[in-house]
Design a protein around this motif. Structure first.
Motif, PDB file in Angstrom:
ATOM      1  N   LEU A   1       0.829  -1.212   0.000  1.00  0.00           N
ATOM      2  CA  LEU A   1       0.000   0.000   0.000  1.00  0.00           C
ATOM      3  C   LEU A   1       0.858   1.255   0.000  1.00  0.00           C
ATOM      4  CD1 LEU A   1      -2.956   1.227   0.442  1.00  0.00           C
ATOM      5  CD2 LEU A   1      -2.208   1.492   2.806  1.00  0.00           C
ATOM      6  N   LEU A   2       2.016   1.182   0.664  1.00  0.00           N
ATOM      7  CA  LEU A   2       2.837   2.375   0.826  1.00  0.00           C
ATOM      8  C   LEU A   2       4.002   2.423  -0.150  1.00  0.00           C
ATOM      9  CD1 LEU A   2       2.771   2.446   4.722  1.00  0.00           C
ATOM     10  CD2 LEU A   2       1.464   3.887   3.171  1.00  0.00           C
TER      11      LEU A   2
ATOM     12  N   PRO B   1      -2.208   7.442   5.997  1.00  0.00           N
ATOM     13  CA  PRO B   1      -3.223   6.537   5.435  1.00  0.00           C
ATOM     14  C   PRO B   1      -4.515   6.502   6.267  1.00  0.00           C
ATOM     15  CG  PRO B   1      -1.076   5.468   5.500  1.00  0.00           C
ATOM     16  CD  PRO B   1      -0.957   6.737   6.294  1.00  0.00           C
ATOM     17  N   GLU B   2      -4.521   7.162   7.427  1.00  0.00           N
ATOM     18  CA  GLU B   2      -5.680   7.007   8.327  1.00  0.00           C
ATOM     19  C   GLU B   2      -6.504   8.283   8.495  1.00  0.00           C
ATOM     20  OE1 GLU B   2      -4.099   4.834  11.815  1.00  0.00           O
ATOM     21  OE2 GLU B   2      -4.540   3.058  10.601  1.00  0.00           O
ATOM     22  N   TRP B   3      -6.425   9.198   7.535  1.00  0.00           N
ATOM     23  CA  TRP B   3      -7.244  10.413   7.629  1.00  0.00           C
ATOM     24  C   TRP B   3      -8.725  10.081   7.643  1.00  0.00           C
ATOM     25  CZ3 TRP B   3      -6.019  15.329   8.739  1.00  0.00           C
ATOM     26  CH2 TRP B   3      -4.699  15.748   8.579  1.00  0.00           C
TER      27      TRP B   3
ATOM     28  N   GLN C   1      -6.909   2.048   9.605  1.00  0.00           N
ATOM     29  CA  GLN C   1      -6.686   0.993   8.610  1.00  0.00           C
ATOM     30  C   GLN C   1      -5.762  -0.109   9.095  1.00  0.00           C
ATOM     31  OE1 GLN C   1      -6.745   1.603   4.423  1.00  0.00           O
ATOM     32  NE2 GLN C   1      -5.970   3.674   4.660  1.00  0.00           N
TER      33      GLN C   1
ATOM     34  N   VAL D   1      -3.388  14.305   3.307  1.00  0.00           N
ATOM     35  CA  VAL D   1      -2.310  13.325   3.199  1.00  0.00           C
ATOM     36  C   VAL D   1      -1.258  13.529   4.292  1.00  0.00           C
ATOM     37  CG1 VAL D   1      -0.511  12.264   1.772  1.00  0.00           C
ATOM     38  CG2 VAL D   1      -2.627  13.109   0.690  1.00  0.00           C
TER      39      VAL D   1
ATOM     40  N   SER E   1       2.626  -1.677  -6.514  1.00  0.00           N
ATOM     41  CA  SER E   1       1.418  -0.862  -6.508  1.00  0.00           C
ATOM     42  C   SER E   1       1.459  -0.001  -7.759  1.00  0.00           C
ATOM     43  CB  SER E   1       1.348  -0.001  -5.252  1.00  0.00           C
ATOM     44  OG  SER E   1       2.394   0.944  -5.260  1.00  0.00           O
TER      45      SER E   1
END
Lengths: 445, 398
Positions: free
Chosen positions: A95-96, A178-180, A184, A421, B147
């Motif tokens: 994901l990152l 990623p958690e705004w 997650q 972000v 990704s």
């Protein structure tokens, strides 16, 4: 001098005698153990005394490491952690990553972090074009632009300048990003692991440029790396003349390649992205540079459609590291006295206070700070808690000496929305279940 | 508002130190403002050491943060050598040629922008060959082994106000045309950092061409003119570009007031979110609204574990002589088939390449073919090192 040597020789000799004696005594016991009727079958220190089944084998048996020689000192010329600690490691997730693993990030295992110094091999690693391997012999640093006397330095020449050592965290401004829009990761390593801390050694830039004659119209400085991505960022001269450094060492040794060997920029408390690695060039100018990582990225888009640019400092922040999802309280019994602890930090000053809530932010108590309390550095907080086996919503809230207070999620998103972000510093909450399991949750109104 | 908050903090800090003194003197000066004590927290250990408390000057730095000075040989908790640090003799003056070799940044006023030109059509061709394998057709984004690579076009400027809250699933589209304030950034980026796996390989004309293509797929107009295939971008036209989102950023950083604007903006935490120090009944009778993880992401490498167990040393067979070169110079494209390159270890893909024999494969790789740049873009490799890397990819397929 001679006398001392002799004494130590005698000491060694007498130790040797003792160990010979010890070994033969143990051999005797070992032989005796063969005839022992003990329920415990393995070698026992106490044989032939009868052992109880409840006696801890870790105590009543000889441990393997206690009865044979260890490694010679010639092994591991550069030391490595115990093989038992292999799970204390950086981790990644697709994901990152951006495309592949060359413009990507590896997360620091802050659930295993003790004290405030991150071991160099565990320091989080964010790169934009892979980890460059720079030959120090071919390394040059150029300082030019609006200075009277431009300068080129080799690495050896740079290191001739007087050094200072400072403890500072480095945090990617996307830490927690990623958690705004909701939690997650049920993991502190992935929820908050884009940060680490080290003692950095290098020269204060103000000491280095004092001789170069900064022209009065110089307002900005471009810092540029020599890696594949040629990372560049614009820094205001006011910061350069305050506490900015050019560093070549972390935690007592040369920078690791992942941290920009041989030289990186250090702007205490500011976005990790600004701490340009593999530093090649500093250019002073009248106008800002509009580098790629201060327009397309590293800008905070707000609900008005306007984006905050040149948002340098990491704001006041904190996280409880024990307990956390990776280190839950599932082994605790009701009535156990346990330490809650965590890390607080601010790029805008020194941590002054940390409060803890057990009920999701309704009521708060003040925690103690412990250990070193340094500006723009991780600071440990601690609170002794009598575990009751009841569900909790455990939060921490930090305040720094510049007057900034960590906001709630509602307070932060009311200003910057959920598409920012970067620069997420709102209060983190762990849900502790009645079984002691710890989950990452968000508290909203 | 902010000033008030600050005063409150200062006064609460004073209260805390009064309490501390009070406790030490065993005096009964506790006030109602004292932090709530609990059974397990029997003493209030709460203060910042004196050196630090006095070190902050009260001034704000350019980042809105505290400023510290050296006082009595101490910078906060650090001792400092205060002897003169001036008139160093290390290093030398760079030559003009040396400065020019490294000073390739391009600024909005055109500083650093070279002379040259390139057409949208030429840019399209270069893009297809060297960029599309990552960024997709027409900048639509592409898939890497892990990704997606960045999307370069297709965003509406209006989308910047979108927020994914409640039922809204459309977020802002931050691409070149919709978001970037300056075209100079694009030229500089392409010239210094792209193509990703062999940057600094495009000539000035090629850079103009790629930049022209990227601007055209972002529907940028220059001086009222649309950028069609025949459009040729040069320095003069480049200087006329005004990006749609040029005024989309705060604070204003240009001009002599730039740094002061930044300072003023960052000094007010209400611009980016600040908390309040409430201690009791902060939710005012409401229950906390707990939002739990909906779809957990836990595909971590290595998998999460805090187990302390002995790990047997990895079985380490002999290492292929080409493996290191492969990992540093080839894997970005050859790890998967995402970029159209034969993936390492893919027997079928390599068998096709090997139809004309291994020497042809070597020669094509060394000289470059289609999207494959000469030696994969790493011209520092010797032919033998390059061949070893090719062998590694083929041998992995067996």
């Amino acid at each position: 001098m001679n006398k001392m040597t002799k004494t130590s020789e005698q000491h060694l000799a007498s130790n040797a005698d003792e160990s010979v004696e010890l070994i033969s005594r143990r051999n005797f016991f070992r032989k005796a153990a063969v005839y022992s009727a003990s329920a415990v079958a393995a070698t026992s220190i106490l044989s032939p005394v009868k052992l109880n089944a409840a006696d801890d084998p870790a105590i009543v048996h000889e441990a393997e490491w206690g009865i044979k020689l260890g490694d010679p000192v010639t092994k591991n010329r550069y030391g490595v952690p115990s093989p038992y600690e292999h799970n204390n490691t950086r981790r990644t997730t697709s994901l990152l990553a951006s495309g592949d693993d060359y413009a990507s990030i590896s997360m620091c295992p802050i659930h295993e972090q003790e004290g405030i110094i991150t071991p160099n091999g565990l320091f989080f690693n964010r790169v934009h074009g892979g980890v460059a391997h720079v030959d120090p012999k071919g390394y040059r640093l150029m300082i030019h632009g609006l200075v009277e006397k431009p300068l080129v330095l080799t690495l050896d020449e740079l290191k001739r300048y007087p050094s200072v050592s400072r403890v500072h965290f480095v945090e990617c401004p996307a830490n927690g990003g990623p958690e705004w829009r909701g939690p997650q990761f049920n993991s502190i390593q992935f929820a908050k692991g884009m940060m680490s801390q080290a003692e950095w050694t290098g020269v204060m830039i103000k000491d280095l440029i004092a001789d170069l004659g900064l022209k009065p119209e110089a307002k900005w400085m471009l810092a540029e790396g020599c890696d594949n991505s040629e990372m560049g960022r614009t820094v205001p001269v006011e910061k350069v003349l305050d506490d900015a450094m050019i560093v070549w060492a972390q935690n007592g040794e040369a920078l690791r390649p992942e941290q920009g060997y041989p030289v990186r920029l250090m702007l205490p408390g500011w976005e990790g992205n600004l701490q340009v690695k593999w530093l090649k060039r500093l250019e002073f100018s009248k106008e800002p540079f509009y580098a790629k990582e201060e327009t397309a990225k590293y800008t905070v888009l707000t609900p008005s459609g306007k984006a905050i640019q040149h948002f340098y400092p990491l704001e006041v922040n904190s996280i409880i590291t024990s307990p956390c999802p990776e280190k839950p309280w599932t082994d605790l019994k009701k009535g156990d006295l346990v330490e809650i602890q965590g890390l607080a930090w601010s790029g805008q000053g020194t941590i002054k206070t940390v409060d803890i809530s057990f009920d999701g932010g309704d009521n708060w108590v003040e925690a103690s700070l412990k250990g070193l309390i340094l500006p723009k550095a991780w600071t440990r907080f601690s609170y002794m808690y009598r575990y009751e086996g009841k569900p909790l919503l455990l939060s921490s809230r930090a305040i720094d000496d510049s007057g900034h207070i960590q906001p709630t999620i509602d307070q932060e998103t009311a200003v910057v929305g959920v598409e920012a972000v970067y620069h997420r510093n709102s209060i983190c909450t762990w849900e502790v279940t009645d079984k002691g399991v710890v989950n990452n949750v968000h508290i909203r109104s | 508002m902010f000033t008030l908050d600050r005063k409150k903090i200062i006064s609460s800090a004073l209260v805390a130190s009064v309490i501390l003194l009070g406790t030490a003197c065993n005096a009964s000066t506790e006030t109602e403002k004292a932090p709530a004590k609990t059974e397990t927290k029997t003493e209030v250990v709460k203060t910042v050491p004196e050196t630090q408390a006095t070190a902050a000057t009260g001034d704000k730095g350019i980042d809105g943060g505290a400023v510290y000075t050296i006082k009595d040989g101490m910078y906060t908790s650090y001792a400092v050598n205060e002897q003169a640090k001036k008139d160093f003799t290390f290093g030398r003056t760079p030559s003009k040629t040396e400065e020019a070799a490294w000073d390739i940044d391009v600024m909005p006023d055109g500083t650093g922008l070279p002379e040259g030109s390139g057409s949208v059509e030429d840019g399209d061709e270069i893009y297809e060959e060297q960029c599309a394998m990552c960024h997709g057709d027409f900048g639509s984004g592409g898939k890497g082994s892990r990704s997606t690579y960045p999307t370069l076009s297709g965003g509406e400027h209006d989308s910047l106000t979108y927020q994914r809250v409640g039922d809204n699933t459309d977020g802002p589209k931050r691409v070149i045309g919709s978001y970037w304030p300056q075209a100079s950034t694009l030229f500089w980026y392409v010239q210094s950092g792209m193509p990703f796996n062999h940057p600094k390989s495009l000539s000035d004309d090629e850079t103009y061409a790629v930049v022209a293509y990227l601007l055209s797929i972002n529907e940028i107009e220059i001086d009222g003119e649309e950028m069609d295939d025949e459009y040729v971008l040069d320095r003069e036209k480049f200087m006329k570009i005004k990006m749609p989102n040029e005024d989309g950023f705060i604070p204003v950083i240009d001009g002599p007031d730039g740094p002061a604007n930044v300072k003023k903006f960052l000094a007010d935490p209400n611009n980016y979110g600040n908390g309040t120090r409430c201690m009791k009944d902060c939710l005012e009778g409401e229950k906390p609204n707990i939002v739990r993880i909906k779809t957990e992401i836990n595909a971590f490498e290595p998998p999460m574990s805090v187990e302390r167990s002995f790990k047997e040393a990895e079985a380490s067979g002999p290492i292929h002589p080409g493996q290191k070169v492969y990992e540093s110079s080839c894997a970005a494209c050859h790890a998967t088939d995402a970029m159209g390159a034969p993936p390492s270890g893919d027997k079928a893909a390599w068998d096709t390449k090997l139809e004309k024999g291994i020497d042809v494969v070597y020669a094509n790789g060394i000289n470059g073919i289609n999207a494959m740049p000469p030696k994969g873009g790493n011209m520092t490799l010797t032919d033998d090192q390059f061949k070893a890397a090719v062998d590694f990819m083929i041998d992995s397929a067996k």
